[in-house]
Design an enzyme around this catalytic site. Sequence first.
Site, mmCIF file in Angstrom:
data_model
loop_
_atom_site.group_PDB
_atom_site.id
_atom_site.type_symbol
_atom_site.label_atom_id
_atom_site.label_comp_id
_atom_site.label_asym_id
_atom_site.label_seq_id
_atom_site.Cartn_x
_atom_site.Cartn_y
_atom_site.Cartn_z
ATOM 1 N N LYS A 33 0.896 -1.152 0.000
ATOM 2 C CA LYS A 33 0.000 0.000 0.000
ATOM 3 C C LYS A 33 0.931 1.198 0.000
ATOM 4 C CE LYS A 33 -3.947 2.089 2.408
ATOM 5 N NZ LYS A 33 -4.961 1.930 1.346
ATOM 6 N N ALA A 72 -4.696 4.257 -3.248
ATOM 7 C CA ALA A 72 -5.285 5.075 -2.181
ATOM 8 C C ALA A 72 -6.457 5.865 -2.754
ATOM 9 C CB ALA A 72 -4.241 6.026 -1.598
ATOM 10 N N ARG A 121 -20.353 -5.980 -1.270
ATOM 11 C CA ARG A 121 -21.616 -5.616 -0.627
ATOM 12 C C ARG A 121 -21.301 -4.767 0.602
ATOM 13 N NH1 ARG A 121 -26.495 -9.717 -1.636
ATOM 14 N NH2 ARG A 121 -27.503 -7.809 -0.931
#
EC number: 6.3.3.3
Length: 231
Positions: free
Chosen positions: A38, A116, A175
């Site tokens: 990340k 991001a 979901r």
Amino acid sequence: MKAGVFITGTDTDVGKTWATLAWMRRLRADGYTVAGMKPVAAGCERRNGRFYNRDALLIQAACSSPADYAAINPYAFEAAMSPHLACGDISVDPERIAALAAALHATADWLVVEGAGGWYSPLDAALDNAGLARRLGLPVVVVVGMRLGCINHARLTVAAVERTGLRCAGWLAVRLSEAMPGFEGNLAYLQTHLSAPLLGVLPYRLEPDFTELGQHLCPPNWQMFDLRQNF
């Protein structure tokens, strides 16, 4: 096999990290070694003089081999706001990220990179996720948070990825609520109108089990993410 994926989203808080971790766990269950990144994160906590991001720590823990946190999340900013504001006067260097990505990828079959925010979300004053993904050259998977407005957001994002010149290898539906009105109809519409294939539907969960979530992925062929010509 040397394969990789850049995971982006239709917005912030649409399930990118859950999708990233589910993808990593599924790969490991299928017998691959995996490294994750990340590269840029905001809303980090200071510990022992360094900033750490909760999601990046989860990605670090999901890697097949030990990896230094600074390689997984080289740009960690404290303020919980868009990285281009949180970074202050720090520039996010895509060449530095690319070098770290290559080093991590050398330790594993797969490299999974989480962006991001959304596709065009800025990382600093000059660089956005699209620019970083273009530099890394990875196939892109779009995470679609299933909620009101998701059809427009998903179609715009997939079209934007394709305009960048990268291959949108597929999309994942997440979901975000237990009972979204019209969920099945929205899902069916997106399957018909998105040029990329649906690679899975992650169910609503209050507390995630990423190994279980990984079983909801249905990539048609892991080989479509092979990067041997790029690394």
